[in-house]
Design a protein around this motif. Structure first.
Motif, short mmCIF file in Angstrom:
data_model
loop_
_atom_site.label_atom_id
_atom_site.label_comp_id
_atom_site.label_asym_id
_atom_site.label_seq_id
_atom_site.Cartn_x
_atom_site.Cartn_y
_atom_site.Cartn_z
N SER A 1 0.83 -1.22 0.00
CA SER A 1 -0.17 0.10 -0.03
C SER A 1 0.92 1.17 0.13
CB SER A 1 -0.95 0.06 1.22
OG SER A 1 -0.21 0.06 2.47
N GLY A 2 0.25 2.39 -0.25
CA GLY A 2 0.82 3.52 -0.29
C GLY A 2 1.08 4.00 1.27
N THR A 3 0.24 3.44 2.13
CA THR A 3 0.25 3.89 3.46
C THR A 3 1.55 3.16 4.13
OG1 THR A 3 -1.98 3.59 3.59
CG2 THR A 3 -0.72 3.83 5.86
N THR B 1 -5.53 16.49 3.21
CA THR B 1 -5.07 15.42 2.65
C THR B 1 -5.89 14.06 3.15
OG1 THR B 1 -3.33 13.93 2.16
CG2 THR B 1 -3.56 14.58 4.41
N PHE B 2 -5.87 12.95 2.47
CA PHE B 2 -6.42 11.67 2.91
C PHE B 2 -5.72 11.40 4.09
CE2 PHE B 2 -6.74 6.95 2.25
CZ PHE B 2 -7.84 6.69 2.76
N ALA C 1 -4.32 8.69 5.24
CA ALA C 1 -3.19 7.59 5.00
C ALA C 1 -1.90 8.58 5.04
CB ALA C 1 -3.57 7.15 3.65
N VAL D 1 1.77 16.99 0.06
CA VAL D 1 0.91 15.96 -0.84
C VAL D 1 0.74 16.88 -2.20
CG1 VAL D 1 -1.18 14.73 -0.98
CG2 VAL D 1 0.06 15.29 1.30
N LEU E 1 -2.06 16.85 -4.06
CA LEU E 1 -3.45 16.46 -3.86
C LEU E 1 -4.41 16.62 -5.18
CD1 LEU E 1 -4.73 15.40 -1.24
CD2 LEU E 1 -6.15 17.39 -1.07
N ASP F 1 4.20 12.70 -0.66
CA ASP F 1 3.00 11.79 -0.95
C ASP F 1 2.43 11.99 -2.22
OD1 ASP F 1 0.72 10.73 -1.10
OD2 ASP F 1 -0.12 11.14 0.83
N ALA G 1 0.78 9.80 -4.08
CA ALA G 1 -0.29 8.74 -4.01
C ALA G 1 -1.23 9.14 -5.29
CB ALA G 1 -1.07 8.55 -2.90
N GLU G 2 -1.53 10.35 -5.30
CA GLU G 2 -2.83 10.59 -6.31
C GLU G 2 -2.04 11.24 -7.64
OE1 GLU G 2 -5.36 13.14 -4.34
OE2 GLU G 2 -5.79 11.64 -2.83
N SER H 1 0.62 5.19 -4.89
CA SER H 1 -0.47 4.23 -4.55
C SER H 1 -1.08 3.57 -5.80
CB SER H 1 -1.57 4.90 -3.49
OG SER H 1 -2.66 4.18 -3.42
N ASN I 1 -4.05 1.84 -5.20
CA ASN I 1 -5.62 1.30 -4.69
C ASN I 1 -6.37 1.37 -6.08
OD1 ASN I 1 -7.41 0.48 -2.88
ND2 ASN I 1 -6.71 2.09 -1.30
N LYS J 1 -7.18 4.70 -7.94
CA LYS J 1 -5.99 5.70 -8.30
C LYS J 1 -5.73 5.57 -9.64
CE LYS J 1 -5.57 7.07 -3.93
NZ LYS J 1 -4.61 6.64 -2.98
N GLY K 1 -2.13 -1.74 -3.44
CA GLY K 1 -0.81 -1.86 -3.40
C GLY K 1 -0.41 -0.32 -3.53
N TRP L 1 -11.40 16.01 0.51
CA TRP L 1 -10.91 15.41 1.94
C TRP L 1 -10.92 16.79 3.05
CZ3 TRP L 1 -10.19 10.67 0.84
CH2 TRP L 1 -9.87 10.14 -0.19
C1 LIG Z 1 -4.61 6.72 -1.26
C2 LIG Z 1 -3.72 7.76 -0.82
C3 LIG Z 1 -2.52 7.17 0.10
C4 LIG Z 1 -2.70 5.91 0.48
O1 LIG Z 1 -2.40 4.83 -0.25
P1 LIG Z 1 -3.05 3.36 -0.15
O2 LIG Z 1 -2.33 2.53 -1.06
O3 LIG Z 1 -4.57 3.52 -0.09
O4 LIG Z 1 -2.54 2.90 1.36
C5 LIG Z 1 -1.76 8.17 0.81
N1 LIG Z 1 -1.90 9.57 0.44
C6 LIG Z 1 -2.94 9.87 -0.39
C7 LIG Z 1 -3.05 11.17 -0.55
C8 LIG Z 1 -3.82 9.03 -0.95
O5 LIG Z 1 -4.86 9.69 -1.66
#
Ligand SMILES: *Cc1c(COP(=O)(O)O)cnc(C)c1O
Length: 386
Positions: free
Chosen positions: A64-66, A90-91, A93, A143, A145, A169, A171-172, A193, A195, A198, A205, A331
């Motif tokens: 995961s991204g987390t 942010t989210f 995570a 982030v 975002l 971060d 992830a997005e 991320s 997920n 995404k 993942g 968010w």
């Molecule tokens: C989705 C997301 C994460 C974490 O990703 P996961 O794979 O869901 O653990 C972290 N930060 C942001 C901003 C996200 O949108």
């Protein structure tokens, strides 16, 4: 009857879209009995992400991204009694791993241009934390975002001035660029991320983007239970079971073949919304502030000035819901979350105002022209009835 059913099928916020070759890679894993964490798909997926990101970055695929942010914090030596500066908008995570390592988050507000970490409040926060606690925050987590790059030049300048490492971060933001450099390549570490919703998915993942081979080796070590170099199982440190499976990485390999398409489609969808809503004053989209910013426009987000349009973001969300269209509030900032009520916050209300007025519109690559018109029509019809 059938036609009207198809016409009015539910429009989702953000759906996965498969290339078709994902199953070939999964089949390969089965055929060769690589149904485990690690394996050829994992190696190939990491390699293809490294080639995509460029800048000589190293990528370790994780669950995961987390977990990627967690392993970055561990490697930066963040622990009990330390503070980490985190973008508030942010989210959750982004912030949770700070707690996993027993450190404390310090939240920083957004700037209006990018909706991301305000460089001004970042520096104010650093100075104030040093004066209050006698020590520097251990890391900074900006982030990107909704795919919009943060103001990285200004953030990195402050980070360098105080010698505080940056965990990006992203992830997005896979596919987004800032000053022609891909998001995910600016920090000492960056998280991606995969997920379900995404830019690309591995069903679930993520990955940690590392700057050195040493960091890559350490990341793999922590992600596989921190096993020492010995024939038996010996452990001198606490580890985690965070490595991506060879099956999920097979999906990732297939998704890499449509990554460019996904980014292009999401940008196209954003620009269609932008054109179609341009006549409506009181509705504004999150747009690239200048040519330095190239968002992947993961989700198209709007701000609603209820005084001008005569309805609120919640009115619009409910009207969309009635029309079988999924939208989502932005968010909710971390400094407003009950679980982080006691954490310090530096800001001026920017992210709170964004949250109160914002909504994410459907942005899947599979959206049709007709789907986009359905969304836009709900907005226009609402503005006429009020
Ligand atoms: C989705 C997301 C994460 C974490 O990703 P996961 O794979 O869901 O653990 C972290 N930060 C942001 C901003 C996200 O949108």
């Amino acid at each position: 009857m059938l036609n009207s059913k198809i016409m009015n099928k539910k429009i989702w916020l953000s759906l996965a879209h498969m290339s078709g070759v994902e199953q070939k890679f999964i089949q390969e894993a089965f055929d060769t009995n690589w149904v485990v964490p690690l394996g050829p798909n994992v190696n190939a997926f990491e390699k293809s992400l490294e080639d995509y990101l460029e800048e000589n970055k190293k990528v370790v695929a994780l669950i995961s991204g987390t977990s990627a942010i967690h392993l970055a914090l561990i490697q930066l030596g963040v622990g009990f009694g330390d503070e980490v500066i985190c973008q508030s908008f942010t989210f959750v995570a982004t912030a949770n791993p700070i707690i996993y390592v027993n450190a404390s988050p310090v939240f920083v507000d957004s700037e209006k241009e990018t909706w991301n970490m305000s460089p001004d409040f970042l520096e104010i926060a650093i100075k104030d934390r040093i004066s209050k606690t006698g020590k520097k925050p251990k890391a900074i987590i900006p982030v990107h975002l909704y795919g919009m790059p943060a103001n990285m030049d200004a953030i990195l300048k402050i980070a360098n001035k105080y010698s505080i490492p940056v965990i990006e971060d992203a992830a997005e933001a896979l596919g987004s660029k800032y000053k022609n450099k891909k998001c995910g390549t600016f920090g000492e570490f960056a998280c991606l991320s995969f997920n379900g919703n995404k830019i690309i998915t591995t069903s679930g993942g993520g990955a940690l983007v590392c700057s050195t081979t040493e960091e890559t080796i350490k990341t793999m070590f922590y992600a596989t239970q921190a096993r020492d170099d010995a024939p038996h199982y010996q452990h001198s440190e606490i580890g985690y079971n965070y490595r991506m499976s060879n099956i999920c990485a097979g999906i990732g390999r297939g998704q890499m073949t449509v990554l460019d398409y996904h980014v292009a489609r999401r940008r196209e969808i954003h620009s269609k919304y932008s054109d179609k809503l341009s006549k409506l004053s009181g509705i504004s989209l999150l747009e690239n502030p200048s040519l330095d910013y190239q968002s992947n426009h993961w989700l198209t987000c709007v701000q609603i000035d209820s005084v001008k349009v005569g309805f609120t973001q919640e009115d619009l969300r409910l009207a969309m819901d009635k029309a079988d269209i999924e939208t989502r509030p932005l968010w909710k900032p971390m400094h407003l979350q009950p679980v982080f009520a006691d954490s310090p916050f530096y800001g001026d209300g920017t992210s709170e105002a964004l949250f109160e007025k914002g909504l994410c519109l459907p942005s899947s690559p599979v959206l049709s022209e007709n789907d986009i018109d359905r969304v836009v029509n709900v907005i226009y019809s609402l503005s006429k009835t009020v």
